[in-house]
Design a protein around this motif. Structure first.
Motif, PDB file in Angstrom:
ATOM      1  N   UNK A 181      -8.226 -14.845  35.112  1.00 45.45           N
ATOM      2  CA  UNK A 181      -6.893 -14.475  34.652  1.00 45.45           C
ATOM      3  C   UNK A 181      -6.246 -13.484  35.615  1.00 45.45           C
ATOM      4  N   UNK A 182      -4.939 -13.601  35.765  1.00 50.21           N
ATOM      5  CA  UNK A 182      -4.197 -12.664  36.612  1.00 50.21           C
ATOM      6  C   UNK A 182      -4.062 -11.318  35.893  1.00 50.21           C
ATOM      7  N   UNK A 183      -3.991 -10.214  36.646  1.00 42.81           N
ATOM      8  CA  UNK A 183      -3.838  -8.900  36.012  1.00 42.81           C
ATOM      9  C   UNK A 183      -2.424  -8.638  35.502  1.00 42.81           C
ATOM     10  N   UNK A 184      -1.495  -9.540  35.790  1.00 41.51           N
ATOM     11  CA  UNK A 184      -0.128  -9.416  35.284  1.00 41.51           C
ATOM     12  C   UNK A 184       0.369 -10.804  34.935  1.00 41.51           C
ATOM     13  N   UNK A 185       1.136 -10.889  33.858  1.00 45.26           N
ATOM     14  CA  UNK A 185       1.673 -12.188  33.436  1.00 45.26           C
ATOM     15  C   UNK A 185       3.193 -12.134  33.454  1.00 45.26           C
ATOM     16  N   UNK A 186       3.820 -13.026  34.206  1.00 43.62           N
ATOM     17  CA  UNK A 186       5.272 -13.119  34.288  1.00 43.62           C
ATOM     18  C   UNK A 186       5.711 -14.489  33.785  1.00 43.62           C
ATOM     19  N   UNK A 187       6.663 -14.496  32.875  1.00 44.95           N
ATOM     20  CA  UNK A 187       7.206 -15.744  32.348  1.00 44.95           C
ATOM     21  C   UNK A 187       8.716 -15.759  32.525  1.00 44.95           C
ATOM     22  N   UNK A 188       9.266 -16.885  32.951  1.00 45.22           N
ATOM     23  CA  UNK A 188      10.705 -17.078  32.973  1.00 45.22           C
ATOM     24  C   UNK A 188      11.129 -17.572  31.600  1.00 45.22           C
ATOM     25  N   UNK A 189      12.057 -16.880  30.972  1.00 48.14           N
ATOM     26  CA  UNK A 189      12.513 -17.253  29.638  1.00 48.14           C
ATOM     27  C   UNK A 189      13.635 -18.284  29.758  1.00 48.14           C
ATOM     28  N   UNK A 190      13.372 -19.476  29.281  1.00 52.19           N
ATOM     29  CA  UNK A 190      14.392 -20.527  29.319  1.00 52.19           C
ATOM     30  C   UNK A 190      15.496 -20.247  28.303  1.00 52.19           C
ATOM     31  N   UNK A 191      15.115 -19.691  27.160  1.00 49.23           N
ATOM     32  CA  UNK A 191      16.079 -19.324  26.129  1.00 49.23           C
ATOM     33  C   UNK A 191      15.596 -18.069  25.434  1.00 49.23           C
ATOM     34  N   UNK A 192      16.491 -17.221  25.001  1.00 45.17           N
ATOM     35  CA  UNK A 192      16.086 -16.077  24.198  1.00 45.17           C
ATOM     36  C   UNK A 192      17.248 -15.654  23.316  1.00 45.17           C
ATOM     37  N   UNK A 193      16.899 -15.010  22.220  1.00 44.20           N
ATOM     38  CA  UNK A 193      17.911 -14.507  21.299  1.00 44.20           C
ATOM     39  C   UNK A 193      17.428 -13.176  20.758  1.00 44.20           C
ATOM     40  N   UNK A 194      18.326 -12.312  20.394  1.00 47.20           N
ATOM     41  CA  UNK A 194      17.976 -11.016  19.816  1.00 47.20           C
ATOM     42  C   UNK A 194      18.557 -10.928  18.416  1.00 47.20           C
ATOM     43  N   UNK A 195      17.874 -10.159  17.584  1.00 47.87           N
ATOM     44  CA  UNK A 195      18.324  -9.984  16.201  1.00 47.87           C
ATOM     45  C   UNK A 195      17.736  -8.680  15.689  1.00 47.87           C
ATOM     46  N   UNK A 196      18.296  -8.120  14.636  1.00 43.69           N
ATOM     47  CA  UNK A 196      17.781  -6.866  14.085  1.00 43.69           C
ATOM     48  C   UNK A 196      16.334  -7.007  13.602  1.00 43.69           C
ATOM     49  N   UNK A 197      15.615  -5.889  13.592  1.00 43.66           N
ATOM     50  CA  UNK A 197      14.256  -5.881  13.071  1.00 43.66           C
ATOM     51  C   UNK A 197      14.260  -6.367  11.628  1.00 43.66           C
ATOM     52  N   UNK A 198      13.318  -7.235  11.289  1.00 42.43           N
ATOM     53  CA  UNK A 198      13.223  -7.765   9.939  1.00 42.43           C
ATOM     54  C   UNK A 198      13.921  -9.093   9.755  1.00 42.43           C
ATOM     55  N   UNK A 199      14.574  -9.580  10.796  1.00 40.27           N
ATOM     56  CA  UNK A 199      15.230 -10.890  10.699  1.00 40.27           C
ATOM     57  C   UNK A 199      14.188 -11.968  10.455  1.00 40.27           C
ATOM     58  N   UNK A 200      14.349 -12.849   9.466  1.00 36.89           N
ATOM     59  CA  UNK A 200      13.358 -13.906   9.186  1.00 36.89           C
ATOM     60  C   UNK A 200      13.143 -14.813  10.392  1.00 36.89           C
ATOM     61  N   UNK A 201      11.937 -15.332  10.512  1.00 33.33           N
ATOM     62  CA  UNK A 201      11.611 -16.228  11.620  1.00 33.33           C
ATOM     63  C   UNK A 201      12.538 -17.435  11.632  1.00 33.33           C
ATOM     64  N   UNK A 202      12.846 -17.977  10.458  1.00 34.48           N
ATOM     65  CA  UNK A 202      13.725 -19.154  10.389  1.00 34.48           C
ATOM     66  C   UNK A 202      15.090 -18.855  11.011  1.00 34.48           C
ATOM     67  N   UNK A 203      15.594 -17.634  10.797  1.00 34.55           N
ATOM     68  CA  UNK A 203      16.883 -17.262  11.371  1.00 34.55           C
ATOM     69  C   UNK A 203      16.785 -17.143  12.893  1.00 34.55           C
ATOM     70  N   UNK A 204      15.657 -16.608  13.377  1.00 36.91           N
ATOM     71  CA  UNK A 204      15.443 -16.526  14.822  1.00 36.91           C
ATOM     72  C   UNK A 204      15.411 -17.914  15.446  1.00 36.91           C
ATOM     73  N   UNK A 205      14.716 -18.837  14.767  1.00 35.78           N
ATOM     74  CA  UNK A 205      14.631 -20.198  15.283  1.00 35.78           C
ATOM     75  C   UNK A 205      16.016 -20.842  15.311  1.00 35.78           C
ATOM     76  N   UNK A 206      16.816 -20.567  14.300  1.00 36.58           N
ATOM     77  CA  UNK A 206      18.167 -21.122  14.275  1.00 36.58           C
ATOM     78  C   UNK A 206      18.993 -20.566  15.428  1.00 36.58           C
TER      79      UNK A 206
END
Length: 259
Positions: free
Chosen positions: A208-233
């Protein structure tokens, strides 16, 4: 089975303690230095041993070869190798037999010593019972390293952690040496066309590499406590970044909910 063995043995081969083959060989041989002072008449013995934390790591990579319930247990691997060389020349079969015999003394079920026996005690008192290097090594492996076996120290009759570690280093260096040798034998069989394994078994990355870098194809932000279903939407409604497909890095959809 041979595929799993190749991947595991390559992790042993890539370990820092296996990088210097001469030192690994010295540890596997149990090389001892003896000094003697003629004037005082005093003699001493010393062993060059690996760093304990590094050996802990190597032992973790080597341990499956010693567990008869594991798919890469050494006897299962050598049996599988034997199947593939049934019609091979005698010289190859003899090499295979040497590999098989080299593993046997390391097995916890084998009663033979690997290289030495020891007894200890106070200078002014009687020596304790004779203990094999293998008993000491497995007391270190299961009493000091992997588990907390309360009876391990009792079974080695007064040998302290230094003595147990010394024997553990002797055992693990031998296991690493045998694993790398068996891996090289498997590579030879592969080159000669006896096994037919997928080539990536010998080339894919196993550390394993000592650092992991991922390119995010899509991302969204929401307040803490937002339901997973809402994040997926939210993610379903986000357009992929136009440069995401141009990167050589791995791409992923990421959801995050921080508490």
């Amino acid at each position: 089975m041979l595929q799993r063995f190749a991947l595991r043995a390559r992790r042993v081969e890539a370990h820092s303690l296996a990088a210097d083959k001469q030192r690994l060989m010295a540890w596997a041989r149990g090389t001892i230095q003896v000094t003697f002072e003629a004037e005082s008449g005093k003699a001493a013995m010393s062993w060059d041993l690996p760093d304990e934390e590094a050996l802990d790591s190597l032992a973790a990579r080597c341990r499956p070869f010693l567990l008869n319930g594991d798919p890469v247990y050494h006897a299962k691997v050598t049996n599988a190798l034997g199947f593939f060389i049934q019609n091979a020349p005698d010289a190859l079969k003899q090499d295979h037999q040497k590999i098989r015999e080299g593993w046997r003394p390391l097995d916890p079920g084998d009663r033979r010593v690997i290289g030495y026996e020891s007894r200890t005690g106070l200078v002014t008192g009687a020596l304790g019972d004779l203990v094999t290097d293998k008993e000491l090594a497995y007391a270190w492996l299961y009493g000091d390293l992997v588990h907390a076996d309360d009876g391990a120290e009792d079974r080695v009759h007064g040998h302290d952690i230094d003595a147990r570690f010394q024997a553990g280093a002797f055992l693990i260096a031998n296991v690493a040496f045998r694993a790398i040798g068996t891996l090289n034998f498997l590579r030879h069989l592969q080159r000669e066309g006896y096994t037919g394994l997928e080539e990536d078994v010998f080339t894919e990355r196993v550390i394993a590499r000592p650092r992991r870098d991922l390119t995010l194809a899509r991302f969204a932000t929401a307040p803490v406590g937002t339901p997973v279903a809402a994040l997926e939407a939210l993610l379903d409604g986000v357009t992929a970044h136009p440069d995401a497909g141009d990167s050589d890095a791995e791409a992923t959809d990421t959801e995050s909910s921080l508490g």
